[in-house]
Design an enzyme around this catalytic site. Structure first.
Site, PDB file in Angstrom:
ATOM      1  N   CYS B 104       0.856  -1.200   0.000  1.00  0.00           N
ATOM      2  CA  CYS B 104       0.000   0.000   0.000  1.00  0.00           C
ATOM      3  C   CYS B 104       0.884   1.240   0.000  1.00  0.00           C
ATOM      4  O   CYS B 104       0.638   2.211  -0.714  1.00  0.00           O
ATOM      5  CB  CYS B 104      -0.882   0.034   1.239  1.00  0.00           C
ATOM      6  N   CYS B 107       2.563   3.214  -3.168  1.00  0.00           N
ATOM      7  CA  CYS B 107       1.866   4.303  -3.862  1.00  0.00           C
ATOM      8  C   CYS B 107       1.368   5.377  -2.903  1.00  0.00           C
ATOM      9  O   CYS B 107       1.479   6.565  -3.157  1.00  0.00           O
ATOM     10  CB  CYS B 107       0.655   3.769  -4.629  1.00  0.00           C
ATOM     11  N   HIS B 108       0.803   4.936  -1.781  1.00  0.00           N
ATOM     12  CA  HIS B 108       0.106   5.889  -0.905  1.00  0.00           C
ATOM     13  C   HIS B 108       1.008   6.471   0.173  1.00  0.00           C
ATOM     14  O   HIS B 108       0.562   7.336   0.939  1.00  0.00           O
ATOM     15  CB  HIS B 108      -1.100   5.209  -0.250  1.00  0.00           C
ATOM     16  N   CYS B 204     -34.559  -1.545  11.197  1.00  0.00           N
ATOM     17  CA  CYS B 204     -33.529  -0.828  11.948  1.00  0.00           C
ATOM     18  C   CYS B 204     -34.184   0.269  12.786  1.00  0.00           C
ATOM     19  O   CYS B 204     -33.841   0.497  13.947  1.00  0.00           O
ATOM     20  CB  CYS B 204     -32.525  -0.167  11.004  1.00  0.00           C
ATOM     21  N   CYS B 207     -35.834  -0.149  16.506  1.00  0.00           N
ATOM     22  CA  CYS B 207     -34.968  -0.067  17.688  1.00  0.00           C
ATOM     23  C   CYS B 207     -34.183   1.235  17.726  1.00  0.00           C
ATOM     24  O   CYS B 207     -34.115   1.897  18.759  1.00  0.00           O
ATOM     25  CB  CYS B 207     -33.986  -1.237  17.704  1.00  0.00           C
ATOM     26  N   HIS B 208     -33.554   1.606  16.611  1.00  0.00           N
ATOM     27  CA  HIS B 208     -32.526   2.646  16.661  1.00  0.00           C
ATOM     28  C   HIS B 208     -33.032   4.058  16.392  1.00  0.00           C
ATOM     29  O   HIS B 208     -32.310   5.023  16.613  1.00  0.00           O
ATOM     30  CB  HIS B 208     -31.390   2.277  15.713  1.00  0.00           C
ATOM     31  N   CYS B 249     -27.559  -8.106  13.026  1.00  0.00           N
ATOM     32  CA  CYS B 249     -28.830  -7.480  13.394  1.00  0.00           C
ATOM     33  C   CYS B 249     -29.977  -8.075  12.584  1.00  0.00           C
ATOM     34  O   CYS B 249     -31.035  -8.384  13.131  1.00  0.00           O
ATOM     35  CB  CYS B 249     -28.781  -5.970  13.142  1.00  0.00           C
TER      36      CYS B 249
END
Lengths: 161, 288
Positions: B104, B107-108, B204, B207-208, B249
């Site tokens: 990685c 290049c980075h 989702c 609950c959230h 979940c």
């Protein structure tokens, strides 16, 4: 066939029939809800047993009602949830027929309810095979059977202020 | 021990009338997460982004909903068990692999420069019009530039790298784009967020959004914000990716879940990230 053998076979049949899960249960798809979501007739022949219902109420593997509801008197149950309303005095506020409808399929009484339908087997979005994450095939086994519904209803009916 | 919470008046009324409760219970305190004795301060609350259209007033870090012991673990990088994986991610960053003989870093270069802000704006639509998560960018680099094999989305090596990359945005507000090319993906994710999946018929939002601050037994519901991912989850004793959490979940609604790395989960990742626009990236958070 000798007489005694016929008698034995008949006795065996009677014994089998009484040990089998109640023939006279109302299947989930045959339940008659009235226009406010109540169910007039019991779902099983055997009357609900409140003591059994109290166990199912708190048992994680069956009813697990305690995950979302609280009952002050249930000091035996740790960590009662508060997603749903407290059930203290629920037996005063609702008739047995209404309680049966709510336990079996609460959304027929409260259309927006978050409460899972305990006695419903089809009509789901991406129904699963229990908690495996894999696909399930409708009709799914209901979350509670007819006798368990009756037991829980009998228990909730005892909750008086 | 639990943090004291203020019950919304609405919840009290709903309980009294025995109507189905619909309660958002705001945390009583929204203290920042003060890390390494003040070296880093992460805000735990922010005004809800406009696109939520009043569905939430404020957005809150999941940190506020955890018990004090768990909270404390995130206040010191030496005590945060997730940081060891950030270190391992740095080893990964520098590891030469593949036909091209590159890492990685080839290049980075300096991760703290090149990867700054990436986590805060991802997932995003790439130049070819596909919605990509950080994992997709990593694997694209690996297969096309390094000519190495793609990493398993949910494997340790990938999670270590995403933890390292996430840390470079720590403190920067989440800021994923939801308009333009991103919009159809965002709409798809929103649709999923409000779909009641499985035999338990839970979205989702049940609950959230409707019940954060309430309890499912001993489980204190948060807003399900994703700015802390990847999280070190005590229950799993390891890093957990966003898609893995989504999978868990949805499985727990007794549904057929979606696969990790699926287009559906990319879309959901974008939508949920957008609900947290304004909350700071926590790098590697600690949850239970």
């Amino acid at each position: 066939m000798p007489r005694h053998a016929a008698f034995t076979a008949a006795a065996a049949l009677v014994a089998m029939a009484s040990a089998m899960p109640l023939a006279a249960e109302t299947a989930p798809q045959d339940v008659a809800y009235d226009d406010i979501g109540a169910i007039a007739e019991p779902l099983s022949e055997t009357a609900g047993n409140p003591e059994e219902g109290a166990k199912i109420y708190a048992d994680k593997g069956t009813g697990n009602c305690v995950a979302c509801h609280a009952i002050s008197a249930r000091t035996d149950a740790e960590f009662q949830g508060n997603i749903g309303p407290s059930l203290d005095g629920a037996g005063d506020r609702w008739s047995v027929e209404q309680l049966r409808g709510i336990v079996a399929d609460a959304k027929r009484t409260f259309p927006e309810s978050m409460m899972p339908s305990m006695y419903k087997t089809a009509g789901y979005v991406r129904p699963g095979d229990a908690f495996t994450g894999k696909a399930g095939t409708e009709p799914l086994p209901p979350l509670l059977n007819a006798q368990q519904i009756e037991d829980v209803v009998a228990y909730i009916a005892t909750l008086k202020e | 021990m639990t943090i004291p919470f203020r019950r919304a008046a609405l919840a009290a009324m709903a309980c009294a009338l025995a109507l189905p409760a619909l309660a958002e219970t705001a945390p009583e305190s929204t203290d920042p997460i003060v890390i390494n004795g003040g070296e880093v301060e992460l805000q735990t609350a922010a005004p809800a982004p406009e696109h939520l259209d009043g569905a939430l007033d404020e957005i809150y870090s999941g940190w506020l909903f955890r018990d004090p012991d768990t909270q404390t673990m995130q206040t010191d990088d030496f005590e945060n068990p997730g940081m060891i994986f950030v270190d391992q991610g740095m080893d990964e960053w520098n590891m030469v692999e593949g036909e091209a003989g590159k890492s990685c870093a080839s290049c980075h270069e300096d991760v703290s420069e090149s990867m700054k802000g990436v986590r805060a704006t991802t997932p995003k639509v790439n130049k070819d019009g596909a919605l990509w998560s950080v994992e997709d960018y990593v694997n694209d680099c690996r297969t096309s530039r390094m000519q190495a094999e793609a990493l398993d989305w949910n494997g340790d090596r990938m999670k270590n790298l995403t933890a390292l990359i996430s840390m470079q945005s720590r403190g920067m507000p989440m800021d994923v784009a939801i308009d333009g090319a991103a919009q159809p993906f965002w709409e798809q994710g929103k649709e999923m967020y409000y779909t009641r999946y499985g035999q338990l018929e839970l979205a989702c939002s049940n609950c959230h959004e409707d019940h954060y601050g309430d309890w499912i037994r001993a489980d204190h519901l948060s807003q399900g914000q994703t700015n802390g991912f990847p999280v070190y989850r005590l229950k799993d004793a390891g890093l957990v990716s966003q898609h893995n959490r989504f999978r868990g979940c949805i499985r727990d609604t007794r549904a057929e879940t979606f696969p990790i790395g699926s287009d559906e989960f990319r879309a959901l990742e974008l939508y949920v990230a957008s609900r947290g626009n304004g909350l700071p990236v926590e790098g590697v958070s600690v949850r239970h």
